[in-house]
Design a protein around this motif. Sequence first.
Motif, PDB file in Angstrom:
ATOM      1  N   PRO A 155      -3.042   4.598   1.535  1.00  0.00           N
ATOM      2  CA  PRO A 155      -2.148   4.674   0.365  1.00  0.00           C
ATOM      3  C   PRO A 155      -2.501   5.847  -0.555  1.00  0.00           C
ATOM      4  O   PRO A 155      -3.681   6.163  -0.754  1.00  0.00           O
ATOM      5  N   ARG A 156      -1.474   6.475  -1.101  1.00  0.00           N
ATOM      6  CA  ARG A 156      -1.651   7.485  -2.143  1.00  0.00           C
ATOM      7  C   ARG A 156      -1.227   6.878  -3.473  1.00  0.00           C
ATOM      8  O   ARG A 156      -0.291   6.081  -3.525  1.00  0.00           O
ATOM      9  N   CYS A 161       6.984   5.185  -7.237  1.00  0.00           N
ATOM     10  CA  CYS A 161       7.494   4.361  -6.139  1.00  0.00           C
ATOM     11  C   CYS A 161       8.602   3.427  -6.616  1.00  0.00           C
ATOM     12  O   CYS A 161       8.797   2.342  -6.077  1.00  0.00           O
ATOM     13  N   THR A 405       4.220  -4.124   7.623  1.00  0.00           N
ATOM     14  CA  THR A 405       3.178  -3.115   7.824  1.00  0.00           C
ATOM     15  C   THR A 405       3.170  -2.621   9.271  1.00  0.00           C
ATOM     16  O   THR A 405       2.898  -1.448   9.527  1.00  0.00           O
ATOM     17  N   CYS A 450       5.337  -2.198   1.633  1.00  0.00           N
ATOM     18  CA  CYS A 450       4.348  -1.313   2.254  1.00  0.00           C
ATOM     19  C   CYS A 450       4.628   0.145   1.904  1.00  0.00           C
ATOM     20  O   CYS A 450       3.712   0.896   1.534  1.00  0.00           O
ATOM     21  N   LEU A 453       3.676   0.877  -1.761  1.00  0.00           N
ATOM     22  CA  LEU A 453       2.237   0.924  -1.992  1.00  0.00           C
ATOM     23  C   LEU A 453       1.573   2.110  -1.308  1.00  0.00           C
ATOM     24  O   LEU A 453       0.473   2.517  -1.683  1.00  0.00           O
ATOM     25  N   LEU A 454       2.246   2.669  -0.300  1.00  0.00           N
ATOM     26  CA  LEU A 454       1.746   3.900   0.323  1.00  0.00           C
ATOM     27  C   LEU A 454       2.106   5.127  -0.497  1.00  0.00           C
ATOM     28  O   LEU A 454       1.529   6.201  -0.306  1.00  0.00           O
ATOM     29  N   HIS A 466      -0.367   8.997   6.767  1.00  0.00           N
ATOM     30  CA  HIS A 466      -0.330   7.714   6.070  1.00  0.00           C
ATOM     31  C   HIS A 466      -1.130   6.627   6.791  1.00  0.00           C
ATOM     32  O   HIS A 466      -1.188   5.495   6.310  1.00  0.00           O
TER      33      HIS A 466
END
Length: 496
Positions: A155-156, A161, A405, A450, A453-454, A466
Amino acid sequence: MKMSDKLISAEEVEKHTSRDSCWVILYGNVYDVTEFLPEHPGGSKIILQLAGRDATEEYDPIHPPGILEETLKPEAKLGRIDPQTITAASEPEAKEEMEEEGPPPMESLLNLNEIEEVATKRMPEKAWAYYYSSSDDQISKSFNNAVYKDILLRPRVFVDCTKCDTSTSLLGHKVDIPIFVAPAAMARLGHPDGEAGIARACGKFGAMQVISNNASMTPEQIVADAKPGQIFGWQLYVQNDRAKSEAMLARINKMDDRFKFICLTLDAAVPGKRELDEKQNFKNATRVASGVKTDDEPSRPGGGGVGQQLFFGTASDLTWKVTLPWLAKHTHLPIVLKGLQTHEDAFLASRYAPQVRAVILSNHGGRALDTAPPAVHTLLEIRKYCPDVFEKIEVWVDGGIKRGTDVVKALALGAKAVGVGRAALFGLGAGGQEGVERTLEILKAETETCMRLLGVQNVSELGPRHINSSKVERDIFNGGAGLDTFGLWDQVKSKL
């Protein structure tokens, strides 16, 4: 009085239970199916187990409407069953009707495992065994899902987001989610809504559906309520009797406003040994000896089961050199090759573009060759040995998807779309169309969570950065690319 209007007593029907004289009751009509016994794709034993009684409950979920009329001669219909002669005594296997407990609220089911658990309790045992079963020791089936757990996400942070767009395009057609329903046979075994219920659920989520060659409804019935722009593909198992396959292709060609491609399945040239499914074939073994078959009936491997029945008559002689040119003569639709399990075959498929527009990396859900690799391994092989494949054709995957995920990890590895087969069938078994909708709803929501949050807003942004797949990469094939010396490469070059 017409012969078909004649009333026949249940006692008379019960006298005809041998391979020399076999009668069954279907939809209130009495049929003499003696001549059809050696021709039945599932073998004569399947019919003989139902001889002399009402076979509607077993027959209806498996056979699309119209098959009776197409298969049996008109004179095979002997008349109507006399309802006054039907008693509890004439149905030896009749069970006392029990008040069926309804399904739980679909919104209370929070993941695909919970949906499968409910479906297992509600579906007939025969349906569950067919859907759940896989070949031999079920290693490939288990590994299909387990391998995703060995891939870690990266995750970044400090990334906006707020927005998340899961839409993408498949073969040039827009879909709202990168999740499609993979070809899954005999949906009405699990619920009367069948494939049409799955189609309506897909319509609500803008998802693509690949309809099984062995669907329990006709293609026309399945797409009847489709929304404008809804995308379907038709799975093809090429038959030994090519005329049957050609007739079906002609039928699908006429519905090209709905069907946008032909999905040629290659990972099950012969059926796998699905022991759980085959065991169901012996449930009524006391009625007919297991070895019974007509004199001119071909031998069948294994114990039977739904899987063995469906594969009977499927061709095992397909080749790059012959089959793709044959398909070009009989359909104008793009071809998607399902069941590729090595980078070499993905490489060859890409050389047949534009006839071949996509491939599905799949081991048939672990239902064919046990210990065959999961799609993730083949994705990584392609990235290592021939990454240009991703630029020439679309790469889809199926097998083992249980979480959003999992979807994101497959997309990050280069897959354009992710297929679910059993998940749709278990959704259907849990709650009909509503259960399939809940399945897609869960996967879509988990995928969005997902991605957010990435730190990813669009599906197209996903890439190898990723994920950390180093643990899985250690296990993939390490024998070299082998593309210059691969045996079929000369055949491909001659067509370029």
